[in-house]
Design an enzyme around this catalytic site. Structure first.
Site, PDB file in Angstrom:
ATOM      1  N   SER A 197       0.834  -1.202   0.000  1.00 43.08           N
ATOM      2  CA  SER A 197       0.000   0.000   0.000  1.00 43.08           C
ATOM      3  C   SER A 197       0.866   1.248   0.000  1.00 43.08           C
ATOM      4  CB  SER A 197      -0.902   0.006   1.235  1.00 43.08           C
ATOM      5  OG  SER A 197      -1.515   1.269   1.415  1.00 43.08           O
TER       6      SER A 197
ATOM      7  N   TYR B 218      -2.466  -0.281   9.984  1.00 41.36           N
ATOM      8  CA  TYR B 218      -2.613  -0.818   8.628  1.00 41.36           C
ATOM      9  C   TYR B 218      -1.311  -0.663   7.852  1.00 41.36           C
ATOM     10  CZ  TYR B 218      -3.986  -1.009   3.712  1.00 41.36           C
ATOM     11  OH  TYR B 218      -4.046  -1.303   2.373  1.00 41.36           O
TER      12      TYR B 218
END
Length: 351
Positions: free
Chosen positions: A140, A165
């Site tokens: 990501s 995350y």
């Protein structure tokens, strides 16, 4: 430009997170464009967002008959993954299963540890014990955290995550590197930048704003609108993945006789960050054009400028030089074109 060294035709490919936005679109592309491909799709269909969207994606994949096999399981279930390999013997693995969302990681961290760490460890272990030509996995743009230098390059240090995350995604990259080094597993990580498009994730801004505006609610614009995002249309993401799948990092030995890790990281982004206020302007124009909202909709009374929230960063901006040089591809879909397709899909799906 690199030469492809992995043929997709005639292969069995495991796609985890197959009911997700990226996973379903990738599976559809593989089944449509490559001869004699079998896609084994895994997904545990969490209720993180409206499961009707996941079911809609799976319904489309059922049209490919026996070429698509769906297994409702979590990658955190090690026995289930081992059973998949013993039954279907996939040669290529694309791991897209993960608990997504920056903000949700603050309120529900357990889900991230289970899926993003334990689940990814299980994937690495099963690749270690079976003959896998290439492991491709989703990272990501969140790994860049508080980096001040833009555009973000894969050569940059990424040691300042601002959410759990992001930390799990950076951990995935480190774990993959270790397994590539120890067991000579060709692996490629992909740092996605703000993926959007039809039948996407409802927690993403473009979808969430649309839902709220339709209900007459107020949308919150963080950092008082002073955010920039590198929006990347789903078809560009899928094209990038397919190209990456076909070139596994080469196995080679170092001077010490030990394997040089067959390991690579790419950014996949549009390399054109858009101001959040400009993005909202385009979105509202396309929602009116598609007939989702009325021509005289009072947008100004439904906007609220607020401060930055925890876990967010002010800008995302991809340097895609490596992707262009190695695989001859640069995402190119304009924000207006992508949002137009989303608005038209939204009108049709929700009538």
């Amino acid at each position: 430009m690199l030469q492809y060294n992995v043929a997709l035709e005639g292969k069995t490919i495991l796609v985890t997170g197959v009911a997700g936005f990226v996973g379903a679109n990738l599976a559809k592309r593989l089944l449509s464009d490559f001869r004699d491909v079998q896609v084994i799709g895994m997904d545990n269909i969490t209720d993180y967002y409206d499961v009707r969207l996941k079911q809609e994606r799976l319904e489309e994949l059922k049209n490919y008959g026996n070429s698509f096999v769906f297994i409702k399981e979590s990658i955190a279930n090690k026995v289930a993954i081992e059973t998949v390999f013993e039954t279907y013997h996939p040669q290529i693995v694309v791991n897209l299963a993960a608990q997504a969302g920056v903000r949700y990681s603050i309120t529900n961290p357990d889900a991230y540890i289970e899926s993003n760490l334990i689940g990814f460890y299980n994937i690495l272990e099963v690749c270690r014990h079976h003959e896998v030509e290439h492991l491709v996995y989703a990272s990501s743009s969140s790994v860049y955290g508080t980096n001040k230098k833009v555009p973000y390059s894969t050569d940059d240090q990424v040691d300042n995550p601002v959410s759990l995350y992001a930390a799990t995604k950076k951990s995935n990259e480190l774990m993959a590197h270790a397994y590539s080094k120890l067991y000579d597993i060709p692996s490629t990580g992909l740092r996605f930048f703000t993926v959007y498009g039809p039948c996407g994730r409802p927690d993403m801004a473009y979808f969430d704003f649309t839902n709220k505006l339709l209900r007459g609610e107020t949308i919150q614009i963080f950092n008082y609108g002073n955010c920039k995002r590198d929006f990347t249309y789903i078809d560009d993401i899928v094209e990038g993945i397919v190209r990456v799948m076909q070139h596994a990092p080469e196995k080679q030995k170092g001077e010490d006789g030990l394997p040089i890790p067959p390991y690579k990281i790419y950014n996949i982004g549009n390399s054109n960050p858009e101001n959040l206020l400009d993005f909202i302007q385009i979105l509202q124009e396309e929602l009116i054009r598609a007939g989702v909202l009325l021509l005289d909709y009072d947008f100004e009374s439904h906007k609220e400028l607020v401060s930055m929230q925890a876990g967010d960063v002010p800008v995302t901006y991809a340097d895609t030089t490596a992707l262009e040089e190695d695989l001859g591809f640069k995402p190119h879909t304009s924000l207006r074109e992508g949002l137009r397709k989303f608005a038209e899909w939204y009108k049709g799906f929700y009538n």
